[in-house]
Design a protein around this motif. Structure first.
Motif, mmCIF file in Angstrom:
data_model
loop_
_atom_site.group_PDB
_atom_site.id
_atom_site.type_symbol
_atom_site.label_atom_id
_atom_site.label_comp_id
_atom_site.label_asym_id
_atom_site.label_seq_id
_atom_site.Cartn_x
_atom_site.Cartn_y
_atom_site.Cartn_z
ATOM 1 N N SER A 165 5.840 1.797 -15.532
ATOM 2 C CA SER A 165 5.046 3.027 -15.508
ATOM 3 C C SER A 165 3.548 2.737 -15.551
ATOM 4 C CB SER A 165 5.428 3.919 -16.701
ATOM 5 O OG SER A 165 4.471 4.928 -16.915
ATOM 6 N N ARG A 166 2.821 3.288 -14.589
ATOM 7 C CA ARG A 166 1.370 3.125 -14.588
ATOM 8 C C ARG A 166 0.741 3.796 -15.803
ATOM 9 N NH1 ARG A 166 -2.346 1.778 -10.823
ATOM 10 N NH2 ARG A 166 -0.754 1.725 -9.200
ATOM 11 N N THR A 169 1.236 1.584 -18.854
ATOM 12 C CA THR A 169 0.369 0.406 -18.900
ATOM 13 C C THR A 169 -1.073 0.785 -19.244
ATOM 14 O OG1 THR A 169 0.071 0.502 -16.484
ATOM 15 C CG2 THR A 169 1.797 -0.940 -17.324
ATOM 16 N N GLN A 189 1.592 -3.930 -14.663
ATOM 17 C CA GLN A 189 2.541 -2.951 -14.140
ATOM 18 C C GLN A 189 3.516 -3.678 -13.227
ATOM 19 O OE1 GLN A 189 0.954 0.224 -11.733
ATOM 20 N NE2 GLN A 189 2.926 1.287 -11.606
#
Length: 304
Positions: A165-166, A169, A189
């Motif tokens: 998950s961006r 992160t 990521q």
């Protein structure tokens, strides 16, 4: 907006001690679920009140006779409305979670910190892991809490924290910086090992999603506020990602490296699916909190 949930004394005439007792009673009457960073109504009341009056939880008792201001009363009532009527976990209200006494910034994009691996790092792994591992990987890092704690336990190690998950992160980067370990903890990521294909580590820790579809349907409503991607592990038994990790980790461990993985109450399912794998089950002092350890040579191959 739902109406008030507390039975209160006249506005601005409650002491902090009285507000604490009222908050504990309100949480108990409402039968909210605990376990997402707090264990009972007393602990959660302390967290919510410390957020409302903006003091650390350990300071509350020293200010117990202080009278809440009208704005604090309104804020507390709003907080309890979200907690009781919306079943929003306390950590998502206060936007912080605590693990092993350390504060971590929290958002709706990450699971609330509560991994049993946190209490095994260091002395809990001394029989298996050198006090000086040079490289550590935290898979499915979420808020970055385990990566930060690993950095504190192993001050000579370089640590990488990976999440698909961006948003996770981004939050992990903030927590890493807040705890002053950004020079040794690198957030990436990646879908498991996809972005770190050729790297090897002395220690890999992982708290992956492992909840089945049936178990998801039975979870208390508080858990439905957490990101599904951090909980749901597959329709049948919830172990889709765990199996993938087991089959792909061997090539990412150094010769004496080990994998530590939390799998909830799935010990017997894993043992039946991997009968030739000599899982070492670590003592978490908590039922339904299975954490296994496997050295590199004990990990299953793709043929297993």
């Amino acid at each position: 907006m739902p109406g008030p949930v507390t039975e209160r004394r006249p506005l601005a005439k409650r002491s902090l001690a009285e507000a604490f007792v009222d908050t504990v009673n309100a949480l108990r009457r409402a039968r909210v679920h605990f376990g997402q960073g707090t264990s009972d109504a007393t602990e959660e009341a302390g967290c919510l009140l410390s957020y409302v009056v903006r003091v650390a939880p350990e300071v509350l008792n020293f200010q117990r006779d202080r009278v809440l201001t009208p704005s604090e009363e309104r804020k507390l009532n709003l907080v309890l409305t979200y907690r009781i009527k919306e079943r929003l976990p306390a950590a998502y209200i206060t936007r912080e979670g605590w693990l092993r006494g350390f504060r971590f910034k929290i958002s709706k994009h990450v699971i609330i910190p509560r991994s049993h691996i946190a209490f095994l790092l260091g002395d809990g792994l001394a029989s298996w892991v050198s006090r000086r591992p040079s490289t550590v990987l935290d898979l499915c890092t979420g808020s970055g809490c385990l990566a930060v704690l690993a950095a504190m336990e192993y001050p000579l190690a370089n640590i990488e924290a990976v999440d698909i998950s961006r948003n996770a992160t981004r939050l992990a980067l903030q927590n890493v910086a807040a705890h002053g370990v950004a020079d040794r903890v690198h957030v990436i990521q990646s879908d498991l090992y996809a972005g770190i294909a050729r790297k090897v580590y002395d220690l890999i820790i992982c708290n992956p999603p492992y909840v089945s579809a049936r178990s998801m349907a039975m979870l208390p409503p508080e858990y439905l506020h957490e990101p599904r991607i951090a909980l749901f592990g597959g329709d049948d038994d919830g172990l889709n990602l765990v199996r993938k990790i087991l089959h792909s980790t061997r090539r990412h461990l150094s010769p004496r490296g080990v994998l530590i993985c939390e799998v909830g109450n799935n010990r017997h399912r894993l043992e039946s699916q991997f009968p030739r794998t000599p899982f070492v089950w670590l003592d978490t002092n908590s039922p339904g909190a299975d954490v296994f350890l496997l050295p590199k040579d004990a990990l299953p191959t793709a043929a297993d």
